[in-house]
Design a protein around this motif. Structure first.
Motif, PDB file in Angstrom:
ATOM      1  N   ALA A 187       0.768  -1.323   0.113  1.00 49.81           N
ATOM      2  CA  ALA A 187      -0.002  -0.027   0.009  1.00 49.81           C
ATOM      3  C   ALA A 187       0.912   1.316   0.100  1.00 49.81           C
ATOM      4  CB  ALA A 187      -1.007  -0.088   1.213  1.00 49.81           C
ATOM      5  N   THR A 188       0.365   2.336  -0.736  1.00 44.38           N
ATOM      6  CA  THR A 188       1.023   3.696  -0.798  1.00 44.38           C
ATOM      7  C   THR A 188      -0.054   4.783  -0.636  1.00 44.38           C
ATOM      8  OG1 THR A 188       0.719   3.898  -3.014  1.00 44.38           O
ATOM      9  CG2 THR A 188       2.945   2.902  -2.092  1.00 44.38           C
ATOM     10  N   ASP A 189       0.335   6.100  -0.081  1.00 43.86           N
ATOM     11  CA  ASP A 189      -0.545   7.159  -0.238  1.00 43.86           C
ATOM     12  C   ASP A 189       0.203   8.271  -1.050  1.00 43.86           C
ATOM     13  OD1 ASP A 189      -2.947   8.312   1.282  1.00 43.86           O
ATOM     14  OD2 ASP A 189      -1.462   9.562   1.631  1.00 43.86           O
ATOM     15  N   ALA A 190      -0.525   8.985  -1.821  1.00 44.28           N
ATOM     16  CA  ALA A 190       0.172  10.118  -2.764  1.00 44.28           C
ATOM     17  C   ALA A 190       0.304  11.400  -1.606  1.00 44.28           C
ATOM     18  CB  ALA A 190      -0.599  10.298  -3.818  1.00 44.28           C
ATOM     19  N   ASP A 191      -0.444  11.175  -0.606  1.00 43.17           N
ATOM     20  CA  ASP A 191      -0.236  12.456   0.484  1.00 43.17           C
ATOM     21  C   ASP A 191       0.968  12.205   1.399  1.00 43.17           C
ATOM     22  OD1 ASP A 191      -2.234  13.649  -1.031  1.00 43.17           O
ATOM     23  OD2 ASP A 191      -3.809  12.803   0.340  1.00 43.17           O
ATOM     24  N   GLY A 192       1.358  11.129   1.518  1.00 38.12           N
ATOM     25  CA  GLY A 192       2.544  10.648   2.377  1.00 38.12           C
ATOM     26  C   GLY A 192       1.818  10.429   3.929  1.00 38.12           C
ATOM     27  N   ASP A 193       0.516  10.278   3.910  1.00 42.76           N
ATOM     28  CA  ASP A 193      -0.060   9.935   5.175  1.00 42.76           C
ATOM     29  C   ASP A 193       0.272   8.458   5.807  1.00 42.76           C
ATOM     30  OD1 ASP A 193      -1.569  12.261   5.222  1.00 42.76           O
ATOM     31  OD2 ASP A 193      -3.242  11.354   3.911  1.00 42.76           O
ATOM     32  N   PRO A 194       0.418   8.462   6.947  1.00 42.87           N
ATOM     33  CA  PRO A 194       0.669   7.224   7.761  1.00 42.87           C
ATOM     34  C   PRO A 194      -0.659   6.218   7.428  1.00 42.87           C
ATOM     35  CG  PRO A 194       0.387   8.835   9.316  1.00 42.87           C
ATOM     36  CD  PRO A 194       0.338   9.422   8.036  1.00 42.87           C
ATOM     37  N   LEU A 195      -0.256   4.863   6.896  1.00 41.70           N
ATOM     38  CA  LEU A 195      -1.106   3.987   6.572  1.00 41.70           C
ATOM     39  C   LEU A 195      -1.478   3.110   7.937  1.00 41.70           C
ATOM     40  CD1 LEU A 195      -0.347   3.405   2.937  1.00 41.70           C
ATOM     41  CD2 LEU A 195      -2.043   5.159   3.800  1.00 41.70           C
ATOM     42  N   ASN A 196      -2.805   2.682   7.900  1.00 41.39           N
ATOM     43  CA  ASN A 196      -3.129   1.485   8.908  1.00 41.39           C
ATOM     44  C   ASN A 196      -3.823   0.285   7.841  1.00 41.39           C
ATOM     45  OD1 ASN A 196      -2.743   2.888  11.382  1.00 41.39           O
ATOM     46  ND2 ASN A 196      -4.466   4.281  10.715  1.00 41.39           N
ATOM     47  N   ILE A 197      -3.169  -0.748   8.393  1.00 38.25           N
ATOM     48  CA  ILE A 197      -3.572  -1.976   7.377  1.00 38.25           C
ATOM     49  C   ILE A 197      -4.509  -2.913   8.212  1.00 38.25           C
ATOM     50  CG2 ILE A 197      -2.773  -3.753   5.969  1.00 38.25           C
ATOM     51  CD1 ILE A 197      -0.157  -2.117   5.345  1.00 38.25           C
ATOM     52  N   SER A 198      -5.366  -3.483   7.393  1.00 42.26           N
ATOM     53  CA  SER A 198      -6.314  -4.495   8.192  1.00 42.26           C
ATOM     54  C   SER A 198      -6.652  -5.759   7.422  1.00 42.26           C
ATOM     55  CB  SER A 198      -7.510  -3.784   8.579  1.00 42.26           C
ATOM     56  OG  SER A 198      -8.610  -4.978   9.230  1.00 42.26           O
ATOM     57  N   TRP A 199      -6.010  -6.728   7.818  1.00 44.61           N
ATOM     58  CA  TRP A 199      -6.371  -8.055   6.984  1.00 44.61           C
ATOM     59  C   TRP A 199      -7.343  -8.935   7.816  1.00 44.61           C
ATOM     60  CZ3 TRP A 199      -5.030  -9.031   2.090  1.00 44.61           C
ATOM     61  CH2 TRP A 199      -3.682  -8.641   1.668  1.00 44.61           C
ATOM     62  N   ASP A 200      -8.528  -9.202   7.210  1.00 47.47           N
ATOM     63  CA  ASP A 200      -9.339 -10.323   7.708  1.00 47.47           C
ATOM     64  C   ASP A 200      -9.362 -11.623   6.929  1.00 47.47           C
ATOM     65  OD1 ASP A 200     -11.715 -11.656   8.269  1.00 47.47           O
ATOM     66  OD2 ASP A 200     -12.788  -9.787   9.077  1.00 47.47           O
ATOM     67  N   PHE A 201      -8.996 -12.584   7.682  1.00 49.99           N
ATOM     68  CA  PHE A 201      -8.942 -13.882   6.996  1.00 49.99           C
ATOM     69  C   PHE A 201     -10.173 -14.514   6.814  1.00 49.99           C
ATOM     70  CE2 PHE A 201      -4.895 -12.811   8.912  1.00 49.99           C
ATOM     71  CZ  PHE A 201      -4.005 -12.636   7.601  1.00 49.99           C
ATOM     72  N   GLY A 202     -11.249 -13.925   7.065  1.00 48.64           N
ATOM     73  CA  GLY A 202     -12.727 -14.683   7.016  1.00 48.64           C
ATOM     74  C   GLY A 202     -12.850 -15.830   8.074  1.00 48.64           C
ATOM     75  N   VAL A 203     -12.062 -15.862   9.046  1.00 46.75           N
ATOM     76  CA  VAL A 203     -12.277 -16.913  10.244  1.00 46.75           C
ATOM     77  C   VAL A 203     -12.534 -15.741  11.405  1.00 46.75           C
ATOM     78  CG1 VAL A 203     -11.132 -18.635  11.482  1.00 46.75           C
ATOM     79  CG2 VAL A 203     -11.162 -18.524   9.076  1.00 46.75           C
ATOM     80  N   ALA A 204     -13.489 -16.305  12.283  1.00 46.27           N
ATOM     81  CA  ALA A 204     -13.544 -15.382  13.682  1.00 46.27           C
ATOM     82  C   ALA A 204     -12.336 -15.416  14.330  1.00 46.27           C
ATOM     83  CB  ALA A 204     -14.710 -16.288  14.477  1.00 46.27           C
ATOM     84  N   GLY A 205     -12.133 -14.024  14.499  1.00 48.36           N
ATOM     85  CA  GLY A 205     -10.836 -13.826  15.461  1.00 48.36           C
ATOM     86  C   GLY A 205      -9.628 -13.537  14.714  1.00 48.36           C
ATOM     87  N   ALA A 206      -9.441 -13.893  13.445  1.00 44.40           N
ATOM     88  CA  ALA A 206      -8.262 -14.031  12.701  1.00 44.40           C
ATOM     89  C   ALA A 206      -7.800 -12.685  12.048  1.00 44.40           C
ATOM     90  CB  ALA A 206      -8.049 -15.224  11.717  1.00 44.40           C
ATOM     91  N   ARG A 207      -6.939 -12.008  12.597  1.00 39.83           N
ATOM     92  CA  ARG A 207      -6.826 -10.638  11.769  1.00 39.83           C
ATOM     93  C   ARG A 207      -5.341 -10.197  11.675  1.00 39.83           C
ATOM     94  NH1 ARG A 207     -11.504  -7.409  12.520  1.00 39.83           N
ATOM     95  NH2 ARG A 207     -10.674  -5.884  11.361  1.00 39.83           N
TER      96      ARG A 207
END
Length: 587
Positions: A187-207
């Motif tokens: 992931a990148t941001d043209a404005d240079g903002d710090p990014l927050n990433i979230s992966w959800d694996f489709g299984v309860a509690g798995a992030r």
């Protein structure tokens, strides 16, 4: 509404910049603001709020693709709007019933909202749902009838100059294990903002919040991996990735004990030397209301049965306690147990095809004046997989509301089938074909065991069948010889009045069951009670009253608990009952 005019125009970032410059000019040149306002009247009106259109789309039967939400403007299930804008959900491209249900926050930038509505083809294609968003944030929703394959997101921002993040995600399963996922956001941001990433694996509690994330799936199946990247200023990148996991050794619901389903060996022979064999597997369940549902008509009750065999699945349902003279047009077999996501989403025979009656099991019913359905039977020309694990009755007036559920038990997810064909050869699988070397009459036997878990191989069930191939004739069967001692009792004990059911406010509820046997006695040593797979110590049995009682010495954890009772009479007849209850979380 014509498709060409479905999304009304709203000011672009360039237009907003022009307005800002004109405002500065007006501060220096008197009268300029009046002229500027007059020349941009249409833009000012649009600023009051734009309407964005999202379609519910159902692929035609027999075509590829899945049911989905799709924005007219983006072609995706995500739309970014301004504060004060309205989203309008339309159904002119839908052919099945849908609901739209708001989802609680999953990521830090998500907002809670309260929205729920139902649509069915009979409501008319011009029926729409609308909601105006007045607060910045990310709002998630789905159609609960179709699960994660039909989820959507509305991003609301008040910063017209912000550029949303972009990403080049790579999501792939390990080619060796076929159940370990590697996911990289890039992931990148043209404005240079710090990014927050979230992966959800489709299984309860798995992030995961890592740029490169990994997840080990314990069970094969269909999952939806969800990536969200936020810049903290209202900009969001979102993408979903459906994946198919073929590795992993888990099961949909591990058996609580060594219970195995009823089986029957079937065979079809003929003039050729090849015979087609099938293991018929029968599972059953008791319909019980969800704890959150109350009704003046009383709780739903009943029995469900599923019989799976080669190229055939038979499902039956009988219901009492329902609303009188009512058509229950939302009744489906689901792919999760009743205690997991209220049964999860509908079970489909072919997961590459859309949700539809032809691809699912729908035992719909209409009640009589007494609120009973009678026997409802559905037969499909294909064998259901182990993912068909429960049957759910939805509220006919609001499909997103689930009234009652029956778990189809015992679990079939880890069964191992071993066939012996009567000619010295063997094979595995529920429905094998076998070619014999010579014509004749053969007796084939199938043996079924658990293939995983603590009870793997400990117990088994078997059945045999006779088959004639190559024009041979069955060996005449001699008449049965009467037994030397007549069978006095072949009827198992009767188990009834199971309790508790539903939700218990006590963490130490008393389990009570009535046991009766008309022809033989039942001794305490022949009564075995298990709670969550563990044998209950300190069981009490009043033989005169036929009453079994037990209370845990320790508090049970909040959530679902499975109870199984096994009873034998002195004649050796065995009866079993399995049910569950929930312990309410402490306030």
């Amino acid at each position: 509404m014509p498709r060409a005019a479905r999304s009304a125009a709203r000011p672009t970032s360039r237009t907003r910049t022009v307005l800002t410059v004109l405002a500065l000019v007006c501060a220096v040149l008197p009268g300029a603001w009046v002229a500027a306002t007059a020349s941009t009247g249409s833009t000012s009106a649009a600023a009051a709020g734009r309407t964005w259109v999202v379609d519910a789309i159902d692929p035609a039967t027999g075509t590829s693709g899945l049911n989905r939400w799709e924005s007219v403007d983006t072609g995706r299930n995500i739309v970014t709007i301004a504060v004060g804008d309205t989203v309008e959900w339309q159904f002119d491209r839908a052919s099945q019933a849908h609901d739209l249900v708001s989802l609680p926050p999953r990521d830090p930038w998500d907002e809670a909202w309260d929205f729920s509505a139902d649509w069915a083809p009979g409501d008319g294609s011009d029926t729409t749902f609308t909601h105006t968003f007045d607060e910045v944030g990310t709002y998630n929703y789905w159609c609960s009838l179709h699960g994660t394959t039909m989820s959507g997101t509305v991003v609301v921002t008040d910063d017209a100059n912000n550029t949303a993040p972009t990403a080049s995600p790579v999501v792939a399963l390990d080619t060796v294990t076929t159940n370990v996922l590697h996911a990289t956001a890039n992931a990148t941001d043209a404005d240079g903002d710090p990014l927050n990433i979230s992966w959800d694996f489709g299984v309860a509690g798995a992030r995961s919040s890592d740029n490169h994330a990994m997840h080990d799936y314990v069970a094969p199946g269909q999952y939806v991996v969800r990536l969200r990247v936020s810049d903290g200023r209202g900009g969001l990148y979102a993408q979903d990735f459906p994946i198919t996991v073929t590795g992993g050794g888990g099961t949909t619901e591990p058996p609580a004990d060594d219970a195995l389903p009823e089986i029957d060996a079937l065979a079809a022979g003929g003039p050729s030397l090849t015979a087609a064999f099938s293991t018929q597997v029968t599972t059953r369940g008791t319909l019980a209301p969800f704890a959150a549902w109350t009704s003046a008509d009383g709780p739903l009750a009943g029995e469900a049965t599923m019989v799976r065999r080669r190229v055939s699945t038979y499902t039956s349902l009988s219901v009492t306690g329902a609303k009188p003279s009512t058509s229950y047009n939302q009744v489906h077999v689901h792919e999760q147990p009743c205690g997991v996501g209220d049964g999860g989403v509908h079970y489909r025979f072919d997961e590459t095809q859309p949700f539809a009656e032809v691809n699912e099991i729908w035992p719909l019913f209409t009640t009589g004046a007494g609120g009973a359905s009678g026997l409802v039977e559905v037969t499909k020309p294909v064998r259901a997989s182990a993912k068909a694990v429960s049957l759910v009755v939805h509220d006919p007036a609001m499909a997103s509301r689930r009234l009652a559920c029956a778990d189809l038990a015992p679990s079939t997810s880890d069964l191992v089938y071993v066939w012996s064909f009567g000619d010295g050869t063997t094979a595995t699988g529920a429905d094998p074909d076998h070619t014999y070397a010579a014509p004749g009459t053969y007796t084939a036997t199938v043996t079924v065991t658990h293939g995983s878990g603590a009870h793997a191989g400990h117990t088994s069930v078997s059945d045999s069948v006779q088959v004639v191939v190559g024009g041979g004739r069955p060996t005449p069967t001699p008449p049965p010889v009467p037994p030397a001692v007549p069978v006095v009792d072949s009827t198992p004990p009767r188990i009834s009045q199971l309790g508790p059911r539903g939700t218990s406010a006590s963490a130490r509820p008393t389990i009570r069951v009535r046991v009766r046997d008309r022809d033989s006695a039942v001794r305490k040593k022949d009564v075995v009670l298990r709670v969550d797979g563990r044998k209950a110590a300190g069981l009490r049995y009043d033989a005169k009253r036929g009453l079994v009682t037990w209370r845990s010495t320790k508090a049970l954890a909040p959530g679902r608990h499975v109870v199984r009772l096994v009873v034998r009479d002195t004649a050796g007849n065995k009866a079993t009952k399995t049910w569950w209850f929930k312990v309410r979380p402490r306030p």
